[in-house]
Scaffold this active site. Sequence first.
Site, PDB file in Angstrom:
ATOM      1  N   PHE A 220       0.694  -1.095   0.114  1.00 42.33           N
ATOM      2  CA  PHE A 220      -0.060  -0.050   0.061  1.00 42.33           C
ATOM      3  C   PHE A 220       0.743   1.184  -0.003  1.00 42.33           C
ATOM      4  O   PHE A 220       0.547   2.258  -0.839  1.00 42.33           O
ATOM      5  CB  PHE A 220      -0.917   0.030   1.331  1.00 42.33           C
ATOM      6  CG  PHE A 220      -1.927  -1.061   1.100  1.00 42.33           C
ATOM      7  CD1 PHE A 220      -3.065  -0.943   0.679  1.00 42.33           C
ATOM      8  CD2 PHE A 220      -1.617  -2.406   1.642  1.00 42.33           C
ATOM      9  CE1 PHE A 220      -3.947  -1.853   0.388  1.00 42.33           C
ATOM     10  CE2 PHE A 220      -2.477  -3.476   1.673  1.00 42.33           C
ATOM     11  CZ  PHE A 220      -3.894  -3.078   1.103  1.00 42.33           C
ATOM     12  N   ARG A 221       1.990   1.149   0.785  1.00 40.36           N
ATOM     13  CA  ARG A 221       2.653   2.555   1.134  1.00 40.36           C
ATOM     14  C   ARG A 221       3.983   2.636   0.587  1.00 40.36           C
ATOM     15  O   ARG A 221       4.451   3.735   0.782  1.00 40.36           O
ATOM     16  CB  ARG A 221       2.418   2.875   2.466  1.00 40.36           C
ATOM     17  CG  ARG A 221       1.216   3.033   3.109  1.00 40.36           C
ATOM     18  CD  ARG A 221       0.842   3.322   4.408  1.00 40.36           C
ATOM     19  NE  ARG A 221      -0.594   3.400   4.939  1.00 40.36           N
ATOM     20  CZ  ARG A 221      -1.149   2.223   4.997  1.00 40.36           C
ATOM     21  NH1 ARG A 221      -0.653   1.168   5.021  1.00 40.36           N
ATOM     22  NH2 ARG A 221      -2.598   2.460   5.389  1.00 40.36           N
TER      23      ARG A 221
ATOM     24  N   GLN B  56      -2.426  -9.115   8.000  1.00 39.38           N
ATOM     25  CA  GLN B  56      -3.360  -8.037   7.725  1.00 39.38           C
ATOM     26  C   GLN B  56      -3.726  -8.191   6.245  1.00 39.38           C
ATOM     27  O   GLN B  56      -4.473  -7.346   5.563  1.00 39.38           O
ATOM     28  CB  GLN B  56      -2.667  -6.616   7.659  1.00 39.38           C
ATOM     29  CG  GLN B  56      -2.385  -6.315   9.136  1.00 39.38           C
ATOM     30  CD  GLN B  56      -1.237  -5.169   9.271  1.00 39.38           C
ATOM     31  OE1 GLN B  56      -1.533  -3.885   9.387  1.00 39.38           O
ATOM     32  NE2 GLN B  56      -0.024  -5.509   9.278  1.00 39.38           N
TER      33      GLN B  56
ATOM     34  N   ILE C  90      -5.034  -9.794   2.714  1.00 38.64           N
ATOM     35  CA  ILE C  90      -6.638 -10.372   2.190  1.00 38.64           C
ATOM     36  C   ILE C  90      -6.336 -11.259   1.002  1.00 38.64           C
ATOM     37  O   ILE C  90      -7.252 -11.650   0.352  1.00 38.64           O
ATOM     38  CB  ILE C  90      -7.357  -9.220   1.839  1.00 38.64           C
ATOM     39  CG1 ILE C  90      -6.888  -8.223   0.596  1.00 38.64           C
ATOM     40  CG2 ILE C  90      -7.908  -8.605   3.129  1.00 38.64           C
ATOM     41  CD1 ILE C  90      -8.048  -7.332   0.420  1.00 38.64           C
ATOM     42  N   ASP C  91      -5.206 -11.662   0.769  1.00 40.35           N
ATOM     43  CA  ASP C  91      -4.761 -12.398  -0.471  1.00 40.35           C
ATOM     44  C   ASP C  91      -4.753 -14.030  -0.706  1.00 40.35           C
ATOM     45  O   ASP C  91      -4.506 -14.300  -1.689  1.00 40.35           O
ATOM     46  CB  ASP C  91      -3.569 -11.545  -1.112  1.00 40.35           C
ATOM     47  CG  ASP C  91      -2.378 -11.994  -0.210  1.00 40.35           C
ATOM     48  OD1 ASP C  91      -2.113 -12.905   0.580  1.00 40.35           O
ATOM     49  OD2 ASP C  91      -1.342 -11.368  -0.108  1.00 40.35           O
TER      50      ASP C  91
ATOM     51  N   HIS D  75      -7.972  -8.496   8.583  1.00 39.51           N
ATOM     52  CA  HIS D  75      -8.676  -7.673   7.611  1.00 39.51           C
ATOM     53  C   HIS D  75      -9.610  -8.663   6.807  1.00 39.51           C
ATOM     54  O   HIS D  75     -10.081  -8.011   5.715  1.00 39.51           O
ATOM     55  CB  HIS D  75      -7.790  -6.724   6.749  1.00 39.51           C
ATOM     56  CG  HIS D  75      -7.160  -5.693   7.614  1.00 39.51           C
ATOM     57  ND1 HIS D  75      -6.113  -5.060   7.241  1.00 39.51           N
ATOM     58  CD2 HIS D  75      -7.394  -5.388   8.713  1.00 39.51           C
ATOM     59  CE1 HIS D  75      -5.691  -4.146   8.241  1.00 39.51           C
ATOM     60  NE2 HIS D  75      -6.490  -4.320   9.397  1.00 39.51           N
TER      61      HIS D  75
ATOM     62  N   CYS E 202     -23.565 -11.895  -0.157  1.00 42.60           N
ATOM     63  CA  CYS E 202     -24.542 -11.015  -0.452  1.00 42.60           C
ATOM     64  C   CYS E 202     -25.164 -10.278   0.957  1.00 42.60           C
ATOM     65  O   CYS E 202     -25.475 -11.025   1.887  1.00 42.60           O
ATOM     66  CB  CYS E 202     -25.959 -11.899  -1.296  1.00 42.60           C
ATOM     67  SG  CYS E 202     -27.396 -11.004  -1.113  1.00 42.60           S
TER      68      CYS E 202
ATOM     69  N   CYS F 121     -26.644 -10.714  -6.442  1.00 42.59           N
ATOM     70  CA  CYS F 121     -26.979 -12.092  -6.047  1.00 42.59           C
ATOM     71  C   CYS F 121     -28.516 -12.301  -6.702  1.00 42.59           C
ATOM     72  O   CYS F 121     -28.949 -11.409  -7.037  1.00 42.59           O
ATOM     73  CB  CYS F 121     -27.060 -11.889  -4.413  1.00 42.59           C
ATOM     74  SG  CYS F 121     -27.925 -13.435  -3.913  1.00 42.59           S
TER      75      CYS F 121
ATOM     76  N   ASN G  62      11.911  -6.066   7.533  1.00 39.52           N
ATOM     77  CA  ASN G  62      11.113  -5.094   6.823  1.00 39.52           C
ATOM     78  C   ASN G  62      11.945  -4.222   6.161  1.00 39.52           C
ATOM     79  O   ASN G  62      13.212  -3.776   6.493  1.00 39.52           O
ATOM     80  CB  ASN G  62      10.354  -4.183   7.933  1.00 39.52           C
ATOM     81  CG  ASN G  62       8.927  -3.770   7.597  1.00 39.52           C
ATOM     82  OD1 ASN G  62       8.319  -4.408   6.811  1.00 39.52           O
ATOM     83  ND2 ASN G  62       8.778  -2.360   7.444  1.00 39.52           N
TER      84      ASN G  62
HETATM   85  P1  OAD Z   1       2.224  -1.041   3.964  1.00 42.93           P
HETATM   86  O1  OAD Z   1       1.979  -1.073   2.074  1.00 42.93           O
HETATM   87  O2  OAD Z   1       1.625  -0.067   4.756  1.00 42.93           O
HETATM   88  O3  OAD Z   1       3.529  -1.678   4.203  1.00 42.93           O
HETATM   89  C1  OAD Z   1       4.313  -2.556   3.632  1.00 42.93           C
HETATM   90  C2  OAD Z   1       5.575  -2.714   4.598  1.00 42.93           C
HETATM   91  O4  OAD Z   1       6.426  -3.713   3.925  1.00 42.93           O
HETATM   92  C3  OAD Z   1       6.411  -1.198   4.182  1.00 42.93           C
HETATM   93  O5  OAD Z   1       7.082  -0.926   5.526  1.00 42.93           O
HETATM   94  C4  OAD Z   1       7.624  -1.719   2.983  1.00 42.93           C
HETATM   95  O6  OAD Z   1       8.548  -1.217   3.194  1.00 42.93           O
HETATM   96  C5  OAD Z   1       7.654  -3.260   3.488  1.00 42.93           C
HETATM   97  N1  OAD Z   1       7.915  -4.192   2.345  1.00 42.93           N
HETATM   98  C6  OAD Z   1       7.691  -4.118   1.279  1.00 42.93           C
HETATM   99  N2  OAD Z   1       7.952  -5.260   0.318  1.00 42.93           N
HETATM  100  C7  OAD Z   1       8.851  -5.689   1.370  1.00 42.93           C
HETATM  101  C8  OAD Z   1       9.668  -7.257   1.403  1.00 42.93           C
HETATM  102  N3  OAD Z   1       9.609  -7.774   0.238  1.00 42.93           N
HETATM  103  N4  OAD Z   1      10.176  -7.590   2.521  1.00 42.93           N
HETATM  104  C9  OAD Z   1      10.099  -6.842   3.491  1.00 42.93           C
HETATM  105  N5  OAD Z   1       9.512  -5.793   3.573  1.00 42.93           N
HETATM  106  C10 OAD Z   1       8.434  -5.284   2.702  1.00 42.93           C
HETATM  107  O7  OAD Z   1       1.209  -2.435   4.186  1.00 42.93           O
HETATM  108  P2  OAD Z   1       0.532  -2.831   5.634  1.00 42.93           P
HETATM  109  O8  OAD Z   1       1.245  -2.455   6.758  1.00 42.93           O
HETATM  110  O9  OAD Z   1       0.170  -4.454   5.489  1.00 42.93           O
HETATM  111  O10 OAD Z   1      -5.943  -2.283   5.314  1.00 42.93           O
HETATM  112  O11 OAD Z   1      -0.802  -2.108   5.531  1.00 42.93           O
HETATM  113  C11 OAD Z   1      -1.745  -2.199   6.486  1.00 42.93           C
HETATM  114  C12 OAD Z   1      -2.885  -2.158   6.012  1.00 42.93           C
HETATM  115  O12 OAD Z   1      -3.405  -0.776   5.383  1.00 42.93           O
HETATM  116  C13 OAD Z   1      -3.387  -2.898   4.899  1.00 42.93           C
HETATM  117  O13 OAD Z   1      -3.991  -4.242   5.697  1.00 42.93           O
HETATM  118  C14 OAD Z   1      -4.640  -2.322   4.262  1.00 42.93           C
HETATM  119  C15 OAD Z   1      -4.082  -1.187   4.172  1.00 42.93           C
HETATM  120  O14 OAD Z   1      -5.010  -0.040   4.194  1.00 42.93           O
HETATM  121  C16 OAD Z   1      -6.863  -2.577   4.942  1.00 42.93           C
HETATM  122  O15 OAD Z   1      -7.317  -2.730   3.675  1.00 42.93           O
HETATM  123  C17 OAD Z   1      -8.131  -2.363   5.935  1.00 42.93           C
END
Ligand code: OAD
Length: 250
Positions: free
Chosen positions: A35-36, A105, A107-108, A123, A131, A153, A216
């Site tokens: 995501f980020r 976290q 959903i895949d 999540h 439905c 549905c 990370n």
């Molecule tokens: P983020 O996208 O916020 O964070 C992903 C993290 O993984 C970052 O710190 C990257 O540097 C790191 N990263 C990426 N590839 C990597 C790899 N191969 N090895 C090690 N680190 C790696 O994702 P989440 O923290 O999962 O929520 O985001 C949390 C929630 O935000 C998600 O579940 C989703 C989103 O909005 C909902 O949909 C409710």
Amino acid sequence: MEKVVEQVAQIIKESNNIVFFGGAGLSTESGIPDFRSVDGLYNQKYKFPPEVIISHSFFESNPIEFYRFYKDKCLSPMLKAKPNAAHLALAKLEKMGKLKAVVTQNIDDLHHRAGSKNILELHGTSFKNHCVKCGKTYSIEEILKSKEDVPTCECGGIIRPDIVLYEEALNQEVIYKSCKAIEDADALIIAGTTLIVQPAASFVNYYTGNKLILINLSEVPNESRIDYVIRDKVGKVFTEIFEYLGYDLA
Ligand code: OAD
């Protein structure tokens, strides 16, 4: 191999109550953007910001736009993806009796496809759908096959994925089991998450031991509390650890 990776390998070798807490970074090596990160979903251009699109109010008010984004950016890459070395290693550690739970976290569905059993999906999952009117369940294939802009549905209700959208509460039982597993763990491995989305991120605070491990690519909040930090790709790190310990990924 880096010294810290060797130390983590040693912990894995000696432990029989490891818990894993992960996020989107776990699946980037399977081709699903997180995501980020710079190339993550939140840094691409859409008509609406992704965090708005995947919210409850947006789903209710604009399901067509929700599904356009969700099918294209979430479902399609997820269906094409295969578990990577990190997913496979976690499944193997569980089979070996070392790992007690995967708290994710994501959903895949990649942990299921890798063979993990005790998976706590904070999540929810895109692989189950229902439905909103009659509760009938639908597979992911049925959602993708649907020619309608919004899958509907046979009763006329809208079908939605069993995922937790922004503004929605997490499942209480999943929260309880996750916190309990983390609290009881003798080692907690956190990987692939910015550790900023609440309440999920706060659950790692239930761990009070001295084997808190982070794998990370980027820094997370309060990193000084972490005992072992590995700044590398999680799939690569698990591959190295398995080679070092002589474990087979298959
Ligand atoms: P983020 O996208 O916020 O964070 C992903 C993290 O993984 C970052 O710190 C990257 O540097 C790191 N990263 C990426 N590839 C990597 C790899 N191969 N090895 C090690 N680190 C790696 O994702 P989440 O923290 O999962 O929520 O985001 C949390 C929630 O935000 C998600 O579940 C989703 C989103 O909005 C909902 O949909 C409710």
